[in-house]
Design an enzyme around this catalytic site. Structure first.
Site, PDB file in Angstrom:
ATOM      1  NE  ARG A 184      -7.750   1.378  11.434  1.00  0.00           N
ATOM      2  CZ  ARG A 184      -6.704   1.085  10.432  1.00  0.00           C
ATOM      3  NH1 ARG A 184      -7.090   0.148   9.559  1.00  0.00           N
ATOM      4  NH2 ARG A 184      -5.580   1.459  10.530  1.00  0.00           N
ATOM      5  NE  ARG A 211       7.057  -5.173   6.419  1.00  0.00           N
ATOM      6  CZ  ARG A 211       5.884  -4.662   6.383  1.00  0.00           C
ATOM      7  NH1 ARG A 211       5.557  -4.099   5.073  1.00  0.00           N
ATOM      8  NH2 ARG A 211       5.132  -4.602   7.255  1.00  0.00           N
ATOM      9  NE  ARG A 234       6.369  -3.429  10.994  1.00  0.00           N
ATOM     10  CZ  ARG A 234       5.412  -2.960  10.655  1.00  0.00           C
ATOM     11  NH1 ARG A 234       5.447  -2.094   9.458  1.00  0.00           N
ATOM     12  NH2 ARG A 234       4.022  -3.193  10.952  1.00  0.00           N
ATOM     13  NE  ARG A 247       0.679  -6.939  11.382  1.00  0.00           N
ATOM     14  CZ  ARG A 247       1.753  -7.240  10.716  1.00  0.00           C
ATOM     15  NH1 ARG A 247       2.396  -7.978  11.028  1.00  0.00           N
ATOM     16  NH2 ARG A 247       2.124  -6.097   9.822  1.00  0.00           N
ATOM     17  CE  LYS A 265      -2.288   0.093   3.657  1.00  0.00           C
ATOM     18  NZ  LYS A 265      -2.967   1.002   4.458  1.00  0.00           N
TER      19      LYS A 265
END
Ligand code: IMP
Ligand code: MG
Length: 369
Positions: free
Chosen positions: A268, A307, A313, A325, A193
């Site tokens: 949302r 990633r 992360r 998620r 995104k």
């Protein structure tokens, strides 16, 4: 584009074009009047700038005076004309030329004729810089017209909107419809995104509004809204939608000249989607599309684990967290998918492939909006 009070105006007639139109009026009037010494009468307030430029250009001796009438409220002409300053000199036998900035409904002009009915002037000539033929409904002859314009509200060159805009050397027209492209961008974690938003904002000159960034900015800079948001977060409560909407509103207003916005991270919920519609509506605009990048779960998991190896992360390192998620994303966005589908505004775009390929697919959707 400029903003006066609550309204937006776009450039319409340049100072040079106005200057040429004023010169044409001067030439025509000077030619017709020859050595007759006219009294030019400006109708205040709007005509002050025209009168000043006009008499500076007028090649022969002339007199100048003003009368002050008022009819406009906001962006609408009213029937009720107030005579604030009337004639203060005897004009018997004189050639009078009315200098108007603009003739719209003609109500003001009607009042001018009423004022001159018993003045015994030699002749009364009407000159107006701007004229809106579509809204003029009187029979009085207009002897000199600088420019005919459509029936849309303008400001600048003496003309105001509720007191503002008179000093602008150019004329601006009220913006009633904004041709904006406003997107709500969606995509599960790892869909790319952020990367695509960057391409799209460059390509279409859009402003990318990431709600997360807006929140961080407001809190870091301790804006009133930021402090308000923080007070809820400190109590462990959700920030009310209205606070978020107010922040987004500020961002939209900061970028009033943008071709559109990419909303990222908002809405949302259904309530937020409705609030966003109301916000865009208040800007004379709308959300054009919800664009969602569609990527198969397995591909996402692979991408995010990849990633995680370099980004450090923690939430990218654990496969079960990643799957959670992704699942959460689908549960939450399903509602919005329905919301925008109902308005025929949902566009799913295949998010698997090279970055360029995906940009091409997104562009194909946006180009059709
Ligand atoms: P009328 O009486 O409707 O012909 O309008 C004349 C007066 O209304 C002008 O002298 C202006 O003061 C005001 N007016 C008309 N149209 C506009 C506009 O587009 N912008 C700003 N003022 C306007
Ligand atoms: Mg006027």
């Amino acid at each position: 584009m400029i903003k006066l009070h609550d309204l937006y105006f776009k450039p319409f007639i340049s100072a040079q074009e106005i200057d040429a139109a004023v010169q044409n009026m001067v030439d025509a009037i000077a030619l017709e009047l020859g050595d007759e010494m006219p009294v030019f009468i400006g109708i205040l307030n709007g005509s002050f700038m025209l009168v000043s430029d006009f008499v500076k250009k007028y090649p022969k001796p002339c007199e100048v005076t003003f009368i002050k009438l008022a009819s406009y409220e906001g962006v609408k002409s009213t029937e009720d004309i107030q005579r604030l300053i009337g004639l203060t000199q005897d004009l018997t036998g004189r050639t009078v030329v009315i200098l108007e900035d603009i003739i719209d409904s003609g109500n003001t002009l009607e009042e001018v004729h009423r004022i001159f009915k018993n003045e015994n002037v030699k002749q009364l000539l009407i000159a107006t810089l701007f004229y809106k033929p579509e809204s003029y409904d009187k029979d009085f002859k207009l002897h000199y017209v600088g420019m005919e314009i459509p029936n849309k509200f303008i400001v600048g060159y003496g003309l105001d909107y509720n007191g503002l805009g008179r000093g602008l050397p150019d004329v601006y027209q009220l913006k009633t419809t904004q041709h904006m492209t406003n997107l709500v961008l969606f995509g599960p974690p790892g869909a790319g995104k952020g990367t695509q938003a960057n391409f799209l904002k460059e390509k279409y000159n859009l402003v990318h509004i990431s709600t997360g960034d807006v929140f961080r900015y407001n809190i870091k800079n301790e804006t009133a809204l930021g402090m308000l948001a923080k007070s809820f977060m400190d109590k462990g409560e959700l920030v009310p939608d209205q606070v978020t909407i107010d922040m987004l509103n500020k961002e939209v207003e900061k970028n009033a000249g943008a071709n559109g916005f990419i909303f990222d991270g908002f809405p949302r919920t259904n309530a937020q989607a409705k609030a966003l519609d109301i916000l865009m509506d208040s800007k004379d605009s709308q959300i054009n599309a919800m664009v969602a990048l569609e990527v198969d779960d397995e591909v996402l998991v692979k991408r995010l684990l990849e990633r995680g190896k370099t980004s450090g992360r923690a939430d990218d390192a654990d496969e079960s967290i990643i799957r959670n998620r992704i699942k959460e994303y689908y549960t939450k966005t399903a509602i919005l998918k329905n919301y925008y589908s109902d308005q025929n505004k949902y566009f799913g775009v295949d998010g698997v492939g090279s970055i360029e390929d995906i940009t091409v697919r997104l562009s194909a959707v946006i180009d059709k909006l």
